[in-house]
Scaffold this active site. Structure first.
Site, PDB file in Angstrom:
ATOM      1  N   SER A 196       0.816  -1.212   0.000  1.00 57.30           N
ATOM      2  CA  SER A 196       0.000   0.000   0.000  1.00 57.30           C
ATOM      3  C   SER A 196       0.859   1.276   0.000  1.00 57.30           C
ATOM      4  O   SER A 196       1.837   1.385   0.744  1.00 57.30           O
ATOM      5  CB  SER A 196      -0.904   0.006   1.235  1.00 57.30           C
ATOM      6  OG  SER A 196      -1.576   1.234   1.315  1.00 57.30           O
ATOM      7  N   LEU A 197       0.461   2.232  -0.822  1.00 57.25           N
ATOM      8  CA  LEU A 197       1.142   3.540  -0.851  1.00 57.25           C
ATOM      9  C   LEU A 197       0.470   4.530   0.108  1.00 57.25           C
ATOM     10  O   LEU A 197       0.950   5.656   0.271  1.00 57.25           O
ATOM     11  CB  LEU A 197       1.096   4.129  -2.269  1.00 57.25           C
ATOM     12  CG  LEU A 197       1.745   3.316  -3.387  1.00 57.25           C
ATOM     13  CD1 LEU A 197       1.625   4.061  -4.721  1.00 57.25           C
ATOM     14  CD2 LEU A 197       3.208   3.051  -3.078  1.00 57.25           C
ATOM     15  N   THR A 213      -9.418  -1.884   2.823  1.00 52.73           N
ATOM     16  CA  THR A 213      -9.282  -2.245   1.415  1.00 52.73           C
ATOM     17  C   THR A 213      -9.464  -3.749   1.253  1.00 52.73           C
ATOM     18  O   THR A 213      -9.911  -4.425   2.190  1.00 52.73           O
ATOM     19  CB  THR A 213      -7.941  -1.695   0.855  1.00 52.73           C
ATOM     20  OG1 THR A 213      -7.902  -1.931  -0.537  1.00 52.73           O
ATOM     21  CG2 THR A 213      -6.716  -2.323   1.524  1.00 52.73           C
ATOM     22  N   LYS A 225     -14.018  -4.424   2.278  1.00 47.52           N
ATOM     23  CA  LYS A 225     -14.933  -3.283   2.114  1.00 47.52           C
ATOM     24  C   LYS A 225     -16.404  -3.645   2.336  1.00 47.52           C
ATOM     25  O   LYS A 225     -17.157  -2.878   2.929  1.00 47.52           O
ATOM     26  CB  LYS A 225     -14.754  -2.650   0.730  1.00 47.52           C
ATOM     27  CG  LYS A 225     -13.412  -1.933   0.574  1.00 47.52           C
ATOM     28  CD  LYS A 225     -13.285  -1.292  -0.796  1.00 47.52           C
ATOM     29  CE  LYS A 225     -11.877  -0.763  -1.003  1.00 47.52           C
ATOM     30  NZ  LYS A 225     -11.677  -0.162  -2.310  1.00 47.52           N
ATOM     31  N   ASP A 262     -14.182   6.060  -2.647  1.00 44.84           N
ATOM     32  CA  ASP A 262     -13.717   5.600  -3.967  1.00 44.84           C
ATOM     33  C   ASP A 262     -14.561   6.221  -5.090  1.00 44.84           C
ATOM     34  O   ASP A 262     -14.016   6.625  -6.128  1.00 44.84           O
ATOM     35  CB  ASP A 262     -13.809   4.071  -4.080  1.00 44.84           C
ATOM     36  CG  ASP A 262     -12.715   3.350  -3.292  1.00 44.84           C
ATOM     37  OD1 ASP A 262     -11.646   3.940  -3.088  1.00 44.84           O
ATOM     38  OD2 ASP A 262     -12.957   2.196  -2.876  1.00 44.84           O
ATOM     39  N   GLY A 292     -15.711  -4.846 -14.915  1.00 43.08           N
ATOM     40  CA  GLY A 292     -15.602  -5.348 -13.540  1.00 43.08           C
ATOM     41  C   GLY A 292     -16.661  -4.732 -12.645  1.00 43.08           C
ATOM     42  O   GLY A 292     -16.442  -4.529 -11.449  1.00 43.08           O
ATOM     43  N   TYR A 311      -2.931   0.505 -10.152  1.00 43.83           N
ATOM     44  CA  TYR A 311      -1.783   1.424 -10.148  1.00 43.83           C
ATOM     45  C   TYR A 311      -0.526   0.752  -9.633  1.00 43.83           C
ATOM     46  O   TYR A 311       0.502   1.395  -9.447  1.00 43.83           O
ATOM     47  CB  TYR A 311      -2.085   2.659  -9.290  1.00 43.83           C
ATOM     48  CG  TYR A 311      -2.280   2.340  -7.829  1.00 43.83           C
ATOM     49  CD1 TYR A 311      -1.202   2.187  -6.978  1.00 43.83           C
ATOM     50  CD2 TYR A 311      -3.557   2.170  -7.308  1.00 43.83           C
ATOM     51  CE1 TYR A 311      -1.390   1.866  -5.648  1.00 43.83           C
ATOM     52  CE2 TYR A 311      -3.757   1.857  -5.983  1.00 43.83           C
ATOM     53  CZ  TYR A 311      -2.666   1.705  -5.161  1.00 43.83           C
ATOM     54  OH  TYR A 311      -2.847   1.385  -3.842  1.00 43.83           O
ATOM     55  N   GLY A 358      -4.408   4.271 -11.994  1.00 41.81           N
ATOM     56  CA  GLY A 358      -5.228   4.592 -10.824  1.00 41.81           C
ATOM     57  C   GLY A 358      -4.572   5.414  -9.729  1.00 41.81           C
ATOM     58  O   GLY A 358      -5.160   5.562  -8.654  1.00 41.81           O
TER      59      GLY A 358
HETATM   60  P1  NAP Z   1     -12.933  -7.495  -6.302  1.00 40.33           P
HETATM   61  O1  NAP Z   1     -14.090  -7.097  -5.479  1.00 40.33           O
HETATM   62  O2  NAP Z   1     -12.230  -8.783  -6.012  1.00 40.33           O
HETATM   63  O3  NAP Z   1     -13.456  -7.531  -7.828  1.00 40.33           O
HETATM   64  C1  NAP Z   1     -12.666  -8.063  -8.855  1.00 40.33           C
HETATM   65  C2  NAP Z   1     -13.349  -7.818 -10.188  1.00 40.33           C
HETATM   66  O4  NAP Z   1     -12.459  -8.256 -11.219  1.00 40.33           O
HETATM   67  C3  NAP Z   1     -14.655  -8.602 -10.378  1.00 40.33           C
HETATM   68  O5  NAP Z   1     -15.523  -7.830 -11.150  1.00 40.33           O
HETATM   69  C4  NAP Z   1     -14.175  -9.837 -11.149  1.00 40.33           C
HETATM   70  O6  NAP Z   1     -15.201 -10.440 -11.940  1.00 40.33           O
HETATM   71  C5  NAP Z   1     -13.144  -9.210 -12.045  1.00 40.33           C
HETATM   72  N1  NAP Z   1     -12.169 -10.164 -12.553  1.00 40.33           N
HETATM   73  C6  NAP Z   1     -11.258 -10.867 -11.847  1.00 40.33           C
HETATM   74  N2  NAP Z   1     -10.519 -11.632 -12.673  1.00 40.33           N
HETATM   75  C7  NAP Z   1     -10.978 -11.403 -13.925  1.00 40.33           C
HETATM   76  C8  NAP Z   1     -10.614 -11.887 -15.210  1.00 40.33           C
HETATM   77  N3  NAP Z   1      -9.614 -12.775 -15.362  1.00 40.33           N
HETATM   78  N4  NAP Z   1     -11.285 -11.427 -16.280  1.00 40.33           N
HETATM   79  C9  NAP Z   1     -12.291 -10.516 -16.153  1.00 40.33           C
HETATM   80  N5  NAP Z   1     -12.682 -10.028 -14.951  1.00 40.33           N
HETATM   81  C10 NAP Z   1     -12.028 -10.465 -13.854  1.00 40.33           C
HETATM   82  O7  NAP Z   1     -11.768  -6.402  -6.277  1.00 40.33           O
HETATM   83  P2  NAP Z   1     -11.930  -4.813  -6.048  1.00 40.33           P
HETATM   84  O8  NAP Z   1     -11.731  -4.481  -4.621  1.00 40.33           O
HETATM   85  O9  NAP Z   1     -13.175  -4.363  -6.714  1.00 40.33           O
HETATM   86  O10 NAP Z   1     -10.652  -4.264  -6.841  1.00 40.33           O
HETATM   87  C11 NAP Z   1     -10.683  -4.264  -8.269  1.00 40.33           C
HETATM   88  C12 NAP Z   1      -9.590  -3.374  -8.814  1.00 40.33           C
HETATM   89  O11 NAP Z   1      -9.798  -2.023  -8.423  1.00 40.33           O
HETATM   90  C13 NAP Z   1      -8.196  -3.742  -8.340  1.00 40.33           C
HETATM   91  O12 NAP Z   1      -7.374  -3.782  -9.476  1.00 40.33           O
HETATM   92  C14 NAP Z   1      -7.782  -2.602  -7.438  1.00 40.33           C
HETATM   93  O13 NAP Z   1      -6.395  -2.332  -7.536  1.00 40.33           O
HETATM   94  C15 NAP Z   1      -8.555  -1.448  -8.040  1.00 40.33           C
HETATM   95  N6  NAP Z   1      -8.787  -0.349  -7.075  1.00 40.33           N
HETATM   96  C16 NAP Z   1      -7.986   0.747  -7.170  1.00 40.33           C
HETATM   97  C17 NAP Z   1      -8.172   1.810  -6.304  1.00 40.33           C
HETATM   98  C18 NAP Z   1      -7.272   3.008  -6.409  1.00 40.33           C
HETATM   99  O14 NAP Z   1      -7.171   3.773  -5.443  1.00 40.33           O
HETATM  100  N7  NAP Z   1      -6.662   3.238  -7.540  1.00 40.33           N
HETATM  101  C19 NAP Z   1      -9.177   1.788  -5.328  1.00 40.33           C
HETATM  102  C20 NAP Z   1      -9.991   0.651  -5.267  1.00 40.33           C
HETATM  103  C21 NAP Z   1      -9.777  -0.413  -6.144  1.00 40.33           C
HETATM  104  P3  NAP Z   1     -16.178 -11.573 -11.314  1.00 40.33           P
HETATM  105  O15 NAP Z   1     -17.267 -10.839 -10.610  1.00 40.33           O
HETATM  106  O16 NAP Z   1     -16.634 -12.336 -12.496  1.00 40.33           O
HETATM  107  O17 NAP Z   1     -15.329 -12.395 -10.373  1.00 40.33           O
END
Ligand code: NAP
Length: 309
Positions: free
Chosen positions: A38-39, A85, A89, A125, A150, A256, A277
């Protein structure tokens, strides 16, 4: 990036022994599992120093089973608040005493404030994403046709609900597991029925993440947001075929963890504008700081801290 190992439940159970009370004491933090990369500590510590607030922000590796105890101990220890995170969540939204209506709709809490009346849950977010898009592309989400990849995951749901709250021009919700995208479409349909002339059927669409469905819809969106976890590993492919991208697209990858993802590279190579991100990380963090301290942080300090880690 800090090389200190993350703090654990031991630190919260034995705060004196684990250095939480050192000068300045740890009174904020981020809870995740895993959390090593985490950053947020660097970013928040910079803002705290700049604001002259005498506390530090820690990283806590806490398993889902320990989340309720961790929150209760933090509150007893006089923490101002905490970020949560992956994977906490949704559970955080369930166990806090109160949530904002937005966090309730997103079913996800990423920021908690400890208050004499209890634990209050927020989601920064969604609004952080709106600020990030404005910063990266100089446009407002409300003026755009948006595709969320997603849309069934935690971040994707929050972004989808935020786009609905913003009344964006059109919203396409794509998810590998189609049922989750369809469930979200059903939940936010009332937001789209109220004021869009051409009818909800065209303004709000759910689809699976297969090539045929994406190919049909991508020409009719301006902004593509990747909220899947595809891209988090350096070797990951892009979540969508490069051939579907065009120069007029704006592409925002919420990932990111390491420089340019394959999606960002593909977008740039066809002449599209693209960003990763880091700006979302910055703005969701800045909004959390405002919740805890009732004043905005110094964004340039936070930016410099992210850039130098
Ligand atoms: P999550 O709840 O586990 O959701 C993962 C998502 O990715 C689901 O929609 C899942 O689809 C999909 N997925 C996983 N593997 C896949 C594949 N091979 N092909 C297509 N879809 C796939 O995770 P999250 O907490 O939402 O985080 C998701 C992303 O958001 C992460 O990359 C995270 O780094 C990013 N994020 C960034 C910030 C930021 O500050 N920049 C903040 C929050 C989140 P299914 O429903 O079909 O499993």
């Amino acid at each position: 990036m800090t090389t200190d190992p993350p703090l654990t439940m031991d630190a919260l159970r034995n705060p004196g022994a684990e250095g939480l009370q050192a000068d300045p004491p740890v009174k904020l933090g981020v809870i995740g599992h895993p959390i090593a990369h985490s950053l947020s500590p660097a970013m928040h510590d910079a803002a705290l120093r700049q604001a002259g607030i005498a506390c530090r922000y820690g990283r806590f590796d806490i398993t889902p089973d320990d989340l309720p105890e961790a929150l209760s101990r933090m509150r007893d220890l006089g923490f101002h608040g905490v970020n949560v995170t992956i994977p906490h969540k949704t559970e955080a939204a369930r166990i806090v005493d109160e949530t904002t209506p937005e966090a309730r709709r997103m079913n996800a809490v990423n920021t908690i404030a400890f208050d004499p009346s209890g634990t209050l849950g927020f989601n920064t977010d969604g609004p952080g994403l709106v600020r990030a898009i404005r910063e990266e592309f100089l446009v407002d989400v409300r003026d755009l046709r948006v595709m969320v990849l997603g849309a069934g995951g935690g971040a994707g749901r929050a972004i989808g609900v935020q786009c609905a709250l913003e009344r964006c021009q059109r919203l396409v919700l794509a998810n590998r597991t189609f049922d989750k995208a369809e469930a979200l479409r059903h939940e936010i349909l009332p937001d789209f029925e109220s004021d869009l002339l051409e009818g909800p059927g065209e303004s709000l669409v759910a689809l699976p993440m297969d090539r045929e469905a994406l190919e049909r819809e991508i020409p009719h969106v301006d902004l593509i947001i990747n909220a899947t976890s595809v891209g988090m590993k350096r070797t990951d492919p892009s979540p969508i075929p490069a051939a579907l991208l065009s120069a007029y697209h704006m592409v925002y990858d919420t990932v990111y963890s390491h420089g340019r993802t394959k999606l960002v590279e593909d977008a740039t190579s066809v002449g599209a504008r693209a960003a990763n991100g880091l700006s979302l990380l910055l703005h969701q963090g800045a909004l959390a700081f405002e919740i805890w301290f009732d004043r905005p942080p110094d964004l340039p300090s936070m930016r410099r801290a992210i850039a130098s880690t």
